[in-house]
Design a protein around this motif. Structure first.
Motif, PDB file in Angstrom:
ATOM      1  N   GLU A 242       0.594  -1.420  -0.253  1.00 27.24           N
ATOM      2  CA  GLU A 242      -0.072  -0.374   0.034  1.00 27.24           C
ATOM      3  C   GLU A 242       0.460   1.481  -0.189  1.00 27.24           C
ATOM      4  OE1 GLU A 242      -3.006   0.318  -0.736  1.00 27.24           O
ATOM      5  OE2 GLU A 242      -3.783  -1.606   0.031  1.00 27.24           O
ATOM      6  N   GLY A 243       0.266   2.168  -0.492  1.00 27.47           N
ATOM      7  CA  GLY A 243       1.108   3.373  -0.898  1.00 27.47           C
ATOM      8  C   GLY A 243       0.665   4.160   0.451  1.00 27.47           C
ATOM      9  N   GLY A 244       1.716   5.691   0.414  1.00 25.17           N
ATOM     10  CA  GLY A 244       1.654   5.798   1.439  1.00 25.17           C
ATOM     11  C   GLY A 244       0.515   7.379   2.046  1.00 25.17           C
ATOM     12  N   HIS A 245       0.838   8.353   2.534  1.00 27.07           N
ATOM     13  CA  HIS A 245      -0.814   9.120   3.232  1.00 27.07           C
ATOM     14  C   HIS A 245      -0.225  10.223   3.855  1.00 27.07           C
ATOM     15  CE1 HIS A 245      -0.061   6.038   6.459  1.00 27.07           C
ATOM     16  NE2 HIS A 245      -0.607   7.199   7.532  1.00 27.07           N
ATOM     17  N   ALA A 246      -0.824  11.042   3.371  1.00 25.07           N
ATOM     18  CA  ALA A 246      -0.105  12.831   4.685  1.00 25.07           C
ATOM     19  C   ALA A 246      -1.590  13.458   5.875  1.00 25.07           C
ATOM     20  CB  ALA A 246      -0.169  13.969   3.558  1.00 25.07           C
ATOM     21  N   ALA A 247      -1.611  14.086   5.751  1.00 19.19           N
ATOM     22  CA  ALA A 247      -2.916  14.898   6.927  1.00 19.19           C
ATOM     23  C   ALA A 247      -4.126  14.701   5.954  1.00 19.19           C
ATOM     24  CB  ALA A 247      -2.571  15.800   7.390  1.00 19.19           C
ATOM     25  N   ALA A 248      -4.721  14.917   6.404  1.00 21.43           N
ATOM     26  CA  ALA A 248      -6.337  14.297   6.593  1.00 21.43           C
ATOM     27  C   ALA A 248      -7.133  15.352   6.533  1.00 21.43           C
ATOM     28  CB  ALA A 248      -6.893  13.000   6.564  1.00 21.43           C
ATOM     29  N   ILE A 280     -14.074   8.671   6.563  1.00 20.52           N
ATOM     30  CA  ILE A 280     -13.772   8.754   4.204  1.00 20.52           C
ATOM     31  C   ILE A 280     -15.363  10.450   4.243  1.00 20.52           C
ATOM     32  CG2 ILE A 280     -14.722   7.522   3.236  1.00 20.52           C
ATOM     33  CD1 ILE A 280     -12.535   6.799   1.015  1.00 20.52           C
ATOM     34  N   THR A 281     -13.919  11.444   3.559  1.00 23.67           N
ATOM     35  CA  THR A 281     -14.731  12.160   2.544  1.00 23.67           C
ATOM     36  C   THR A 281     -15.334  11.283   1.583  1.00 23.67           C
ATOM     37  OG1 THR A 281     -13.226  12.968   1.051  1.00 23.67           O
ATOM     38  CG2 THR A 281     -13.778  13.936   3.685  1.00 23.67           C
ATOM     39  N   ALA A 282     -17.039  11.724   1.364  1.00 18.24           N
ATOM     40  CA  ALA A 282     -17.572  11.447   0.107  1.00 18.24           C
ATOM     41  C   ALA A 282     -16.851  11.734  -1.597  1.00 18.24           C
ATOM     42  CB  ALA A 282     -19.043  12.130  -0.464  1.00 18.24           C
ATOM     43  N   GLU A 283     -15.827  13.278  -1.373  1.00 19.41           N
ATOM     44  CA  GLU A 283     -15.306  13.016  -2.786  1.00 19.41           C
ATOM     45  C   GLU A 283     -14.014  12.601  -2.832  1.00 19.41           C
ATOM     46  OE1 GLU A 283     -17.443  16.389  -1.165  1.00 19.41           O
ATOM     47  OE2 GLU A 283     -16.589  15.004  -0.557  1.00 19.41           O
ATOM     48  N   THR A 284     -13.890  12.005  -1.959  1.00 15.78           N
ATOM     49  CA  THR A 284     -12.044  10.719  -1.720  1.00 15.78           C
ATOM     50  C   THR A 284     -13.176   9.191  -1.941  1.00 15.78           C
ATOM     51  OG1 THR A 284     -10.907  11.886  -0.007  1.00 15.78           O
ATOM     52  CG2 THR A 284     -10.467   9.606  -0.119  1.00 15.78           C
ATOM     53  N   LEU A 285     -13.741   9.037  -1.634  1.00 12.66           N
ATOM     54  CA  LEU A 285     -14.467   7.912  -1.699  1.00 12.66           C
ATOM     55  C   LEU A 285     -15.218   7.382  -3.189  1.00 12.66           C
ATOM     56  CD1 LEU A 285     -16.042   4.930  -0.670  1.00 12.66           C
ATOM     57  CD2 LEU A 285     -18.008   6.044  -0.520  1.00 12.66           C
ATOM     58  N   PHE A 286     -15.285   9.158  -4.180  1.00  7.56           N
ATOM     59  CA  PHE A 286     -15.472   8.180  -5.342  1.00  7.56           C
ATOM     60  C   PHE A 286     -14.269   9.178  -6.129  1.00  7.56           C
ATOM     61  CE2 PHE A 286     -20.485   8.580  -3.117  1.00  7.56           C
ATOM     62  CZ  PHE A 286     -20.326   7.870  -3.679  1.00  7.56           C
ATOM     63  N   GLY A 287     -13.290   9.187  -6.153  1.00  8.47           N
ATOM     64  CA  GLY A 287     -12.543   9.861  -6.678  1.00  8.47           C
ATOM     65  C   GLY A 287     -11.712  10.997  -7.144  1.00  8.47           C
ATOM     66  N   ALA A 288     -12.752  11.650  -5.900  1.00 11.09           N
ATOM     67  CA  ALA A 288     -12.524  13.260  -7.214  1.00 11.09           C
ATOM     68  C   ALA A 288     -11.669  14.607  -5.821  1.00 11.09           C
ATOM     69  CB  ALA A 288     -13.918  13.803  -6.399  1.00 11.09           C
ATOM     70  N   ASP A 289     -11.123  13.722  -5.439  1.00 10.48           N
ATOM     71  CA  ASP A 289      -9.457  14.364  -4.608  1.00 10.48           C
ATOM     72  C   ASP A 289      -8.867  12.685  -3.688  1.00 10.48           C
ATOM     73  OD1 ASP A 289     -10.567  13.870  -1.859  1.00 10.48           O
ATOM     74  OD2 ASP A 289     -11.268  15.766  -1.804  1.00 10.48           O
ATOM     75  N   GLU A 290      -7.583  13.393  -3.606  1.00  8.42           N
ATOM     76  CA  GLU A 290      -6.899  12.252  -2.614  1.00  8.42           C
ATOM     77  C   GLU A 290      -6.439  12.568  -1.565  1.00  8.42           C
ATOM     78  OE1 GLU A 290      -5.715   9.137  -4.342  1.00  8.42           O
ATOM     79  OE2 GLU A 290      -7.752   9.785  -6.156  1.00  8.42           O
TER      80      GLU A 290
END
Length: 467
Positions: A242-248, A280-290
């Motif tokens: 899996e990839g890394g991550h940053a602040a949310a 998870i935000t709806a935008e992230t869930l549907f791929g609108a943001d990361e």
């Protein structure tokens, strides 16, 4: 306690002087640890006497637990750590006074003391003083804690071989599995098992890993052992790449993954139903943001991981928010906490809300801060998670709780001290007000970025089940 100690001129110390000062400081620390043991034992005695006076009966287990919780809050320690210190103190002030004297004189470290106490278990009472004397003679011979531990164990096994089976039985009853979050999207999963069985499992994992390497798998043996273990247990990808991550940003939905799906690459035998929570935000869930999501009881995870978990979820619960105030409808005057509010509270609290307790909210109970029978409402600002033991402390009136502000719990201990605990996620209070105010609702949740009481839950910590 009177007087003061001041250390000055450290920048001018020579090598010999620095060594001498270091030795004296070490002796001072050991002396202070001995005094702490005396005070902890005194605190336990006072709690026992006070409880006997208040309720008219003596309950050693309850008084010990209450005293340890008070000490844990004062020292900012996990409850189990305080219990261990108080248990040690009881032995040092009763059956092991010679060991306490050695700690106070600075000839023993606290690690040596713990070895003496541990190896003295199940030794006949009539022979305990003599065996303690023998152990202290070995400890005084300049042994490091690890060296002394090995010699002390051999001394006890040679002198009292009959205690081995008793100790093994007691140790077997402590078997458990622990989860400890690590950095960068990883966690430690460890198990305390009988030595032979643990060795067998490790050997089998190693053999399987070597076989995969022989078949051309490029992963290292350590990676393969971890991946094989995860695949055997969860029946799916273990996320080793899996990839890394940053602040949310703020979480907008709770995804509840019910892990009962079938994996076509695995046997279809029945597996236990499990649930995990992902915010998870709806935008992230549907791929609108990361923007990264948050795995409940861990912290930030990558958006790819969150979306994969969402795809595998048997169901998920949206947290609907007002477009201006970011509020959703409150539950109102009902005693039973609805499933949606339960998940929201679980995400908000993270752990048991008692001071210092790290019991995961997943296995804790939801409690009305102001009891339902006294007019308390089933609203987010009158509910909190408590583990079974701390729920009992509150119900029986030993510790008192008030929720002055939503999610902020103020506790009053039996000794009259007050402590504040903050939720894992803070409550959003900003935003524009609409022309017509909406019904009272649940504030949106925001992450707590600072440490302390609001930091993310680690694991079951010092209160693993059973409580």
């Amino acid at each position: 306690m009177t007087g003061a100690i001041v250390l000055q001129g450290t920048e001018s110390l020579t090598q010999d002087e620095a060594g001498a000062v270091l030795s004296r400081l070490d002796a001072l620390v050991r002396w202070a640890q001995a005094q702490q043991a005396k005070i902890l034992h005194r605190m336990e005695t006072v709690f026992r006497d006070d409880l006997l006076e208040d309720i008219g009966r003596e309950d050693p287990g309850l008084t010990f637990s209450l005293a340890a919780e008070e000490a844990a809050a004062i020292l900012c320690l996990p409850a189990n750590t305080a219990k261990m210190l108080m248990s040690d103190a009881g032995q040092l002030c009763s059956t092991h006074t010679a060991t306490l004297a050695g700690l106070e004189a600075g000839t023993l470290s606290y690690a040596h003391v713990q070895t003496v106490l541990d190896q003295s278990q199940n030794v006949p009472e009539a022979e305990l003083a003599g065996f303690e004397k023998d152990l202290l003679a070995v400890a005084a011979a300049g042994q490091t804690p690890s060296q002394f531990r090995v010699k002390a164990r051999r001394m006890r096994e040679q002198a009292y071989p009959e205690t081995i089976s008793v100790r093994h039985k007691t140790a077997f009853e402590r078997r458990r599995v622990c989860l400890a979050p690590d950095e960068d999207g990883m966690s430690w999963l460890s198990a305390l098992l009988p030595a032979a069985r643990a060795q067998l499992i490790y050997t089998q994992l190693t053999t399987a890993a070597r076989g995969e390497q022989a078949a051309g798998d490029p992963r290292r043996v350590d990676e393969l052992r971890a991946d094989i273990l995860a695949d055997l247990l969860d029946g799916g990808d273990c996320g080793s790449r899996e990839g890394g991550h940053a602040a949310a940003d703020d979480p907008a939905a709770v995804v509840a993954g019910d892990d009962t799906h079938e994996n076509p690459t695995m046997d279809t035998k029945a597996r236990a139903r499990t649930e995990i929570l992902v915010l998870i935000t709806a935008e992230t869930l549907f791929g609108a943001d990361e923007q990264p999501a948050e795995l409940h009881s861990y912290g930030h995870i990558s958006p790819e991981t969150a979306r994969r978990l969402a795809r595998q979820a048997a169901h998920w619960t949206p947290v609907e928010r007002h477009p201006d105030t970011e509020e959703i409808l409150r539950v109102g005057r009902r005693r039973k906490v609805p499933a949606g509010l339960q998940r929201w509270l679980r995400a908000r609290d993270g752990t048991c809300r008692f001071p210092g307790c790290r019991t995961n909210a997943v296995i804790a109970e939801i409690d009305h801060t102001k009891p339902w029978s006294h007019g308390g409402t089933t609203d987010h600002d009158n509910l909190e998670h408590l583990c079974r033991r701390h729920h009992m402390f509150k119900t029986r009136g030993f510790w008192k709780a008030r929720q002055h502000a939503p999610g902020i719990i103020e506790w009053t201990s039996p000794g009259g001290r007050t402590y504040r605990t903050d939720p894992h996620l803070t409550l959003a209070t900003g935003g524009l007000q609409p022309a017509m105010p909406p019904p009272k609702g649940l504030p949106a949740l925001k992450r707590v970025d600072a440490g302390g009481a609001g930091s993310g839950p680690d694991d079951y910590g010092d209160t693993p089940p059973p409580f």
